[in-house]
Design a protein around this motif. Sequence first.
Motif, PDB file in Angstrom:
ATOM      1  N   GLY A  95      20.683  -5.651   1.659  1.00 19.15           N
ATOM      2  CA  GLY A  95      20.916  -4.601   2.646  1.00 19.15           C
ATOM      3  C   GLY A  95      20.164  -3.358   2.270  1.00 19.15           C
ATOM      4  N   ASP A  96      20.746  -2.206   2.619  1.00 18.85           N
ATOM      5  CA  ASP A  96      20.128  -0.923   2.290  1.00 18.85           C
ATOM      6  C   ASP A  96      19.798  -0.807   0.812  1.00 18.85           C
ATOM      7  N   ALA A  97      20.472  -1.609  -0.011  1.00 12.54           N
ATOM      8  CA  ALA A  97      20.272  -1.551  -1.463  1.00 12.54           C
ATOM      9  C   ALA A  97      18.817  -1.724  -1.855  1.00 12.54           C
ATOM     10  N   ILE A  98      18.062  -2.490  -1.098  1.00 12.84           N
ATOM     11  CA  ILE A  98      16.672  -2.728  -1.485  1.00 12.84           C
ATOM     12  C   ILE A  98      15.842  -1.464  -1.312  1.00 12.84           C
ATOM     13  N   PHE A 110       8.832  -3.851  -7.695  1.00 13.93           N
ATOM     14  CA  PHE A 110       8.444  -4.249  -6.339  1.00 13.93           C
ATOM     15  C   PHE A 110       8.404  -3.000  -5.467  1.00 13.93           C
ATOM     16  N   THR A 111       7.796  -3.147  -4.304  1.00 11.75           N
ATOM     17  CA  THR A 111       7.962  -2.174  -3.223  1.00 11.75           C
ATOM     18  C   THR A 111       8.424  -2.955  -2.005  1.00 11.75           C
ATOM     19  N   VAL A 112       9.239  -2.336  -1.193  1.00 13.01           N
ATOM     20  CA  VAL A 112       9.760  -3.050  -0.024  1.00 13.01           C
ATOM     21  C   VAL A 112       8.611  -3.482   0.876  1.00 13.01           C
ATOM     22  N   ARG A 113       7.708  -2.558   1.143  1.00 12.17           N
ATOM     23  CA  ARG A 113       6.609  -2.869   2.058  1.00 12.17           C
ATOM     24  C   ARG A 113       5.588  -3.812   1.441  1.00 12.17           C
ATOM     25  N   GLY A 114       5.307  -3.658   0.149  1.00 13.19           N
ATOM     26  CA  GLY A 114       4.244  -4.433  -0.466  1.00 13.19           C
ATOM     27  C   GLY A 114       4.657  -5.783  -1.007  1.00 13.19           C
ATOM     28  N   SER A 115       5.947  -5.973  -1.272  1.00 15.16           N
ATOM     29  CA  SER A 115       6.396  -7.197  -1.945  1.00 15.16           C
ATOM     30  C   SER A 115       7.173  -8.150  -1.050  1.00 15.16           C
ATOM     31  N   PRO A 118       9.996  -8.679   6.017  1.00 10.15           N
ATOM     32  CA  PRO A 118      11.296  -8.790   6.693  1.00 10.15           C
ATOM     33  C   PRO A 118      11.298  -9.975   7.661  1.00 10.15           C
ATOM     34  N   VAL A 119      12.386 -10.704   7.682  1.00 15.37           N
ATOM     35  CA  VAL A 119      12.530 -11.850   8.593  1.00 15.37           C
ATOM     36  C   VAL A 119      13.509 -11.514   9.711  1.00 15.37           C
ATOM     37  N   THR A 120      14.736 -11.196   9.357  1.00 10.68           N
ATOM     38  CA  THR A 120      15.779 -10.920  10.350  1.00 10.68           C
ATOM     39  C   THR A 120      16.742  -9.874   9.833  1.00 10.68           C
ATOM     40  N   GLN A 121      16.937  -8.792  10.601  1.00  8.30           N
ATOM     41  CA  GLN A 121      18.094  -7.945  10.337  1.00  8.30           C
ATOM     42  C   GLN A 121      19.261  -8.658  10.980  1.00  8.30           C
ATOM     43  N   PHE A 302      12.934  -5.056  12.229  1.00  9.56           N
ATOM     44  CA  PHE A 302      13.549  -4.963  10.906  1.00  9.56           C
ATOM     45  C   PHE A 302      12.670  -4.133   9.960  1.00  9.56           C
ATOM     46  N   ALA A 303      11.367  -4.338  10.036  1.00  8.43           N
ATOM     47  CA  ALA A 303      10.454  -3.570   9.191  1.00  8.43           C
ATOM     48  C   ALA A 303      10.561  -2.072   9.496  1.00  8.43           C
ATOM     49  N   ARG A 304      10.646  -1.728  10.769  1.00 12.10           N
ATOM     50  CA  ARG A 304      10.793  -0.313  11.134  1.00 12.10           C
ATOM     51  C   ARG A 304      12.105   0.258  10.602  1.00 12.10           C
ATOM     52  N   ARG A 305      13.155  -0.565  10.625  1.00  8.90           N
ATOM     53  CA  ARG A 305      14.448  -0.074  10.155  1.00  8.90           C
ATOM     54  C   ARG A 305      14.430   0.203   8.653  1.00  8.90           C
ATOM     55  N   THR A 306      13.757  -0.620   7.891  1.00  8.92           N
ATOM     56  CA  THR A 306      13.674  -0.361   6.452  1.00  8.92           C
ATOM     57  C   THR A 306      12.916   0.937   6.188  1.00  8.92           C
ATOM     58  N   GLU A 307      11.875   1.196   6.961  1.00  3.54           N
ATOM     59  CA  GLU A 307      11.113   2.433   6.785  1.00  3.54           C
ATOM     60  C   GLU A 307      11.949   3.653   7.176  1.00  3.54           C
TER      61      GLU A 307
END
Length: 327
Positions: A95-98, A110-115, A118-121, A302-307
Amino acid sequence: MTIHRRAAIGATLASLGAAAAARATAWAPTRPVRLVVSSAPAASLDTLARVLAPVLSQRLGQTVLVENQGGANGLIAMQQVARAEADGHTLLVTGDAIVLAELIAPNPGFTVRGSFTPVTQAVRAAQILATHPSSGIRDIAGYVEAVRARPGRLNVGLPAWGGIAHVVHELLSQATGGLRVEYVTYRGGGPATADLIARHLDALVITLPAITEQVRQGAIVPLAVTTLARDGALPEVPTLAETVAPGFDVESWQGLLVPRGVPAPVVGTLHEAIAATLREPAVRDRLTGLGFEVVADGPDVFARRTEESTQRFAGVVRAAGIRQAGG
């Protein structure tokens, strides 16, 4: 042969060719699929994974294994999946933990974007502040009063240091003029909940679905949820926004990611299977009954939400001085 007939035959052949190409590029797992969960058993992430696994297994035609790796605030699971073979057989359930791990750890590996891709929120949910029946605290105003009366002396449990629960309490502190508590951190929501019920903690901040059943049984006293609106699973519990912190609105999200490099058709197949699993009535009803809102958003959303989460939480982390425990 008329022009129209030739065109019709050409269109048919093109359609057949496209179908054949689709079959040729279709992907299916060839061995068991691993869901690596970045929390200990009995946490809300673990619940999500275990509700999904049996139905997802049927859709993918392979065994789906749930593996809990809750150590180091989920970093062990995140690092393990970041290094896994990029073939679609290993997914991270987090979840948000990452996002927060990348913000607070000096070298997360790691980096969220580089490593990750995202598949599914899968879901979103409120956080909840709760206590135990013998604490003497009956509502959120009473909690704020108790903390102010005994600054630094109330023990507040967090499923992880620097996680979403930690951020939520820091935001509450900012909204109410400063609340000094003693944080007690755990390797997941399960152990934290057990300690609250055993009265080793004065209060706990946790994802709502992790304690819904204990609240219904009377083992835990809910004080307030963090979303702008009340949660349908526990509609009697007020929000922070309507009580001590006007405008307060924080929801947490949970989803599934794969290592960066997994081919797009594989990511697409996984998302379709996961989204369809989430929409199965038995799965959806189980999750919503616990307090999750099923989302089933795809890779781009999902990628936008992580950003967005990174941008929102970065300021809170800086203001509160949150750093990796021991770092």
